[in-house]
Design a protein around this motif. Structure first.
Motif, short mmCIF file in Angstrom:
data_model
loop_
_atom_site.label_atom_id
_atom_site.label_comp_id
_atom_site.label_asym_id
_atom_site.label_seq_id
_atom_site.Cartn_x
_atom_site.Cartn_y
_atom_site.Cartn_z
N ALA A 121 0.83 -1.20 0.00
CA ALA A 121 0.00 0.00 0.00
C ALA A 121 0.86 1.25 0.00
CB ALA A 121 -0.94 -0.01 1.22
N LEU A 122 1.94 1.22 0.76
CA LEU A 122 2.86 2.36 0.83
C LEU A 122 3.47 2.62 -0.55
CD1 LEU A 122 3.88 4.21 3.13
CD2 LEU A 122 5.86 2.70 3.31
N ALA A 123 3.89 1.56 -1.22
CA ALA A 123 4.48 1.72 -2.56
C ALA A 123 3.43 2.21 -3.56
CB ALA A 123 5.06 0.39 -3.01
N ARG A 124 2.21 1.74 -3.42
CA ARG A 124 1.14 2.15 -4.34
C ARG A 124 0.79 3.62 -4.14
NH1 ARG A 124 -1.69 -1.83 -3.18
NH2 ARG A 124 -3.02 -0.89 -1.59
N GLU A 125 0.80 4.08 -2.90
CA GLU A 125 0.45 5.47 -2.60
C GLU A 125 1.57 6.44 -2.94
OE1 GLU A 125 -0.43 5.16 1.51
OE2 GLU A 125 -2.21 3.89 1.20
N HIS A 126 2.81 5.94 -3.01
CA HIS A 126 3.96 6.81 -3.28
C HIS A 126 4.82 6.20 -4.38
CE1 HIS A 126 2.96 9.03 0.41
NE2 HIS A 126 2.76 7.86 0.97
N PRO A 127 4.29 6.09 -5.59
CA PRO A 127 5.01 5.38 -6.66
C PRO A 127 6.27 6.09 -7.12
CG PRO A 127 3.07 6.49 -7.53
CD PRO A 127 2.97 6.60 -6.04
N GLU A 128 6.42 7.36 -6.78
CA GLU A 128 7.62 8.09 -7.21
C GLU A 128 8.82 7.85 -6.30
OE1 GLU A 128 5.88 10.60 -3.97
OE2 GLU A 128 5.13 9.24 -5.52
N LEU A 129 8.61 7.21 -5.17
CA LEU A 129 9.67 7.03 -4.19
C LEU A 129 10.36 5.67 -4.33
CD1 LEU A 129 8.02 8.47 -0.94
CD2 LEU A 129 9.59 9.63 -2.53
N ALA A 130 11.63 5.64 -3.99
CA ALA A 130 12.38 4.38 -3.89
C ALA A 130 12.23 3.84 -2.48
CB ALA A 130 13.85 4.61 -4.21
N LEU A 131 11.79 2.60 -2.37
CA LEU A 131 11.74 1.89 -1.09
C LEU A 131 12.74 0.75 -1.22
CD1 LEU A 131 7.86 1.74 -0.56
CD2 LEU A 131 9.46 3.53 0.16
N ALA A 132 13.96 1.00 -0.77
CA ALA A 132 15.06 0.05 -0.96
C ALA A 132 15.37 -0.66 0.35
CB ALA A 132 16.31 0.77 -1.45
N THR A 133 15.86 -1.89 0.23
CA THR A 133 16.26 -2.68 1.40
C THR A 133 17.75 -2.98 1.31
OG1 THR A 133 14.12 -3.77 1.18
CG2 THR A 133 15.61 -4.64 2.83
N VAL A 134 18.40 -3.09 2.45
CA VAL A 134 19.82 -3.42 2.48
C VAL A 134 19.99 -4.92 2.24
CG1 VAL A 134 21.92 -3.45 3.88
CG2 VAL A 134 20.35 -1.51 4.04
N HIS A 135 20.30 -5.27 1.00
CA HIS A 135 20.67 -6.65 0.64
C HIS A 135 21.97 -6.54 -0.16
CE1 HIS A 135 17.10 -8.43 2.23
NE2 HIS A 135 16.30 -7.78 1.43
N GLN A 136 23.06 -6.37 0.56
CA GLN A 136 24.33 -6.02 -0.06
C GLN A 136 25.12 -7.21 -0.60
OE1 GLN A 136 23.74 -6.42 3.10
NE2 GLN A 136 25.57 -6.51 4.39
N TYR A 137 24.69 -8.44 -0.32
CA TYR A 137 25.48 -9.60 -0.76
C TYR A 137 25.65 -9.65 -2.28
CZ TYR A 137 25.18 -11.82 3.90
OH TYR A 137 25.30 -12.13 5.23
N ARG A 138 24.72 -9.07 -3.01
CA ARG A 138 24.78 -9.12 -4.47
C ARG A 138 25.99 -8.40 -5.05
NH1 ARG A 138 21.95 -4.30 -6.49
NH2 ARG A 138 21.27 -3.09 -4.69
N PHE A 139 26.65 -7.59 -4.24
CA PHE A 139 27.82 -6.86 -4.73
C PHE A 139 29.12 -7.66 -4.56
CE2 PHE A 139 24.71 -3.52 -3.85
CZ PHE A 139 24.74 -2.85 -5.06
N ALA A 140 29.05 -8.82 -3.94
CA ALA A 140 30.25 -9.66 -3.79
C ALA A 140 30.57 -10.30 -5.14
CB ALA A 140 30.01 -10.74 -2.74
N THR A 141 31.81 -10.14 -5.58
CA THR A 141 32.21 -10.63 -6.90
C THR A 141 31.94 -12.12 -7.10
OG1 THR A 141 33.85 -8.88 -7.13
CG2 THR A 141 34.14 -10.82 -8.51
N PRO A 142 32.24 -13.01 -6.14
CA PRO A 142 31.93 -14.43 -6.36
C PRO A 142 30.45 -14.67 -6.63
CG PRO A 142 33.43 -14.19 -4.52
CD PRO A 142 32.94 -12.81 -4.86
N TRP A 143 29.57 -13.95 -5.96
CA TRP A 143 28.15 -14.14 -6.23
C TRP A 143 27.83 -13.71 -7.66
CZ3 TRP A 143 23.99 -16.68 -5.69
CH2 TRP A 143 22.82 -16.22 -6.28
#
Length: 335
Positions: A121-143
């Protein structure tokens, strides 16, 4: 002021929660970005006055607050970074969104189906905003290497498997709060470790689905396993334990059609192709706190570079919603 309306000014950032995640990862990454002129830390919020003063001493142009709403009103940031316990995340995200402020929130999000509904609902009401989560593992080169190989299997519809195994001797002893040992209210080991791999699987296939989850043991000594369907023929399995005797992380990818196996065990990556093993190569280790903390820097680099890009914001928010739903499904199935 939405970040896409900025005109070359530094990204104004406010931070709520000055526990271990903030002091070990967010603040060092922000300090480097501040030095480059890309960001300005305009406010920090925490009920502990000593914590606030310590940050202000290192960031003289930053104001300290005991209340998040007061900080948002006084500092008018472009981005709110949330590093508080999980049960506080949704309220703080809503407070930011109501003021047109983008959000970068520590995991986990999605402690229940109701939380996911509120997040959508929050994303639907504010579609212009970024709602990002800290999932930093994707930046590890082996991954990234493993992800490229897995993506080929997803795109080709071939059978493959991904297996992630995380072992810890209890919860993080350096954590300032006890949320990791509270599975009923804060997500426990599923929200601490398993969600990182749910996030990685969702990058490979945004439509992936949790099909089974089992959790046992008391808070702080939990053991859990999650099974995930990835693509049309892929399977994922996540096994996480607070009852281990060591700190260890292992990710294994097997592509049957190519007779390819990749093992990323702590600081070693081994590739076996058509039965021929490569020489093991040194790699970063996700069981090393310093490595995990260092991955916040490329995460912030990406955010700072792309926050004005509407398509990036939409994709980022969609990933946040998808991972939250996966975690909520896992928690529900584990009960």
């Amino acid at each position: 002021m939405p970040a896409d309306d900025r005109r070359g000014e530094a990204l104004r950032i406010a931070l709520v929660g000055i526990g271990s995640a903030a002091t070990r990862a967010h603040l060092p990454a922000l300090r480097d970005a501040e030095a480059s002129g890309a960001v300005q830390l305009v406010g920090v919020c925490d009920p502990d006055g000593a914590r606030r003063e310590a940050v202000i001493a290192a960031h003289p142009n930053t104001a300290g607050f005991a209340d998040n709403d007061a900080m948002l009103e006084a500092t008018a940031p472009h981005l709110l970074v949330i590093a508080t316990p999980p049960s506080a995340h949704l309220g703080e995200m809503a407070a930011a969104a109501e003021r047109g402020v983008h959000v970068l929130c520590e995991k986990p999000l999605g402690l229940s189906d109701a939380d996911v509904a509120a997040l959508r609902a929050l994303a639907r009401e504010h579609p212009e905003l970024a709602l990002a989560t800290v999932h930093q593992y994707r930046f590890a080169t082996p991954w990234r290497w493993m992800a490229r190989a897995a993506a080929g299997a997803v795109d080709g519809g071939e059978p493959f498997s991904l297996h992630a195994d995380v072992e810890r001797p209890g919860t993080d002893p350096l954590s300032a709060g006890g949320w990791r040992a509270d599975p009923e209210h804060e997500g426990g080991i599923l929200g601490d470790h398993a969600v990182h791999y749910l996030a990685l699987f969702a990058l490979l296939d945004p439509g992936c689905a949790v099909v089974a989850c089992h959790r046992e043991g008391p808070g702080g000594r939990e053991v859990a396993s999650v099974e995930v369907r990835i693509g049309s023929a892929g399977t994922g399995r996540i096994e996480v334990s607070y009852a281990g005797s060591r700190r260890a992380n292992v990710i294994r990818l097997e592509r049957r059609a190519q007779c390819l196996q990749m093992d990323w065990a702590d600081a070693t990556l081994t590739v076996v192709h058509d039965g021929m093993p490569s020489r093991p190569r040194t790699a970063v280790s996700l069981s090393d706190r310093a490595v995990v903390n260092a991955l916040y820097a490329p995460m912030y680099d990406e955010l700072i570079a792309h926050l004005r890009d509407r398509s990036w914001r939409m994709q980022t928010t969609a990933h946040t919603l998808g991972v939250a739903a996966l975690l909520a499904d896992a928690i529900r199935l584990a009960r």
